[in-house]
Design a protein around this motif. Sequence first.
Motif, short mmCIF file in Angstrom:
data_model
loop_
_atom_site.label_atom_id
_atom_site.label_comp_id
_atom_site.label_asym_id
_atom_site.label_seq_id
_atom_site.Cartn_x
_atom_site.Cartn_y
_atom_site.Cartn_z
N GLY A 1 0.82 -1.31 -0.03
CA GLY A 1 -0.14 -0.22 0.17
C GLY A 1 0.82 1.27 0.00
N VAL A 2 2.15 1.11 0.42
CA VAL A 2 2.90 2.21 0.58
C VAL A 2 3.69 2.49 -0.74
N SER A 3 4.28 1.32 -1.33
CA SER A 3 5.05 1.29 -2.70
C SER A 3 4.39 0.98 -3.79
N THR A 4 3.92 -0.48 -3.81
CA THR A 4 3.53 -0.84 -5.18
C THR A 4 2.25 -0.13 -5.62
N VAL A 5 1.37 0.29 -4.78
CA VAL A 5 -0.12 0.84 -5.11
C VAL A 5 0.01 2.12 -5.95
N SER B 1 7.35 -7.35 -9.89
CA SER B 1 6.34 -8.49 -9.98
C SER B 1 5.02 -7.79 -10.90
N LEU B 2 4.87 -6.31 -10.59
CA LEU B 2 3.86 -5.58 -11.33
C LEU B 2 4.35 -5.57 -12.71
N GLN B 3 5.57 -5.34 -13.17
CA GLN B 3 6.12 -4.95 -14.37
C GLN B 3 5.81 -6.50 -15.09
N THR B 4 6.05 -7.67 -14.30
CA THR B 4 6.17 -8.94 -15.10
C THR B 4 4.76 -9.54 -15.12
#
Length: 407
Positions: free
Chosen positions: A230-234, A358-361
Amino acid sequence: MRRFLSDTVGGLPRTFWTLFTALLVNRIGAFGMLLLPTYLTTARGTTLAMAGLITGGYGAGGAIGTLTGGVLADRWGRKRTYLLGTSASAILMLALGFAGPLWLIALLAILLGLTHMLPSPAMVAAIVDVTPEADRPRAFNLQFWAFNMGSAVAAALAGIVAEFSFFALFVADASMTAITALLILFWVPETLPTRSTTGPRPGLGRVLTDRVFMAFVGLTFVLALLTAQGVSTVQLAMAADGLRPAVYGLVVSLGGAMIVLGQLFVPKLVGHRRHGRVLAFSFTLLAFGFASVAFADLAWVYLGAAVIWTLGQMFAAPANASVIAELAPWHMRARYQGVFNLVFPAAFFVAPAVGGWSLQTLGAWHWIVCGVLGLAGGWGHLAASAARESRLDRERAALSVAEPVAA
């Protein structure tokens, strides 16, 4: 309202309220490290990479500080450890305001990470020392509320102070930390329990080989890893959907507002339910909250997801602290807390690095993986709760024979 206040804050010892006040004051004044990256890039002209490296040093120092604080609080005393951490932090924060060379700022950031985390195991151990077992969930719930309330006020004030002067930011932080030290010095007694013991005292190796506790630490790492999303990837996902940074700020502030306004009601909701079931429920909320981000492309969907995962965090906080208090032997409470505290800096290091890749892949499937991870963590708490409760029953029986006496 009178009954609600009695159920929420009534009957807690005076020493707890002093610790509560000290935490609140300390967090309200936590300006310096909050805006350190902005200070480095705007006032000192560093690159983003250098600012990130120096700020990362603060986290590395914190990992050392939490372990050191745990050992000192069990051997040297809660009060002395707390005073050492807060007094040193006030001096170092003031030095940071005067620091010129970047190498000195980097060194001070590492040392501040160490001294800021040094009192944390001592404070939690002191709360356990003075609070009866039945009241500990309420006490830890209030501690979580004070931390978030103070952080919210600090976030609101830090920008205003920085507009005037970054040096004033560091001075204000140092002053509030010094006030915290004075509160502890004059109004908190030493709470370290004493009991005649023979033979050498166990060290951190005892904590690291405690299978029941380390299983709990592993499950808490899953919680911290999801929380860090919630702090980084979102915010990366929101940027990819074309949403402005202000919308992400709204998502973060919504979570803080929910905790400030609603956390005091949590003990009433969970009641006397078993901690394992409460934690399993909180993990389920986290799972559904983050999994729903896979289908989010509008601001209101992200806000709805934030509501769900914040509820999970709110239910987990008092239950987590209560489990640590139950599992830690009386003479090793701070050491156990120190090892437990390591999961959060570790998770906030792993989450941005792995989450971005992970989000990019995986794309939206990244959030489905987060959901599965949350459900697995909830099942893990249900599976592990039997061993925790059995051990607690044995320790209660042993304590009924010989109860430690507060110094």
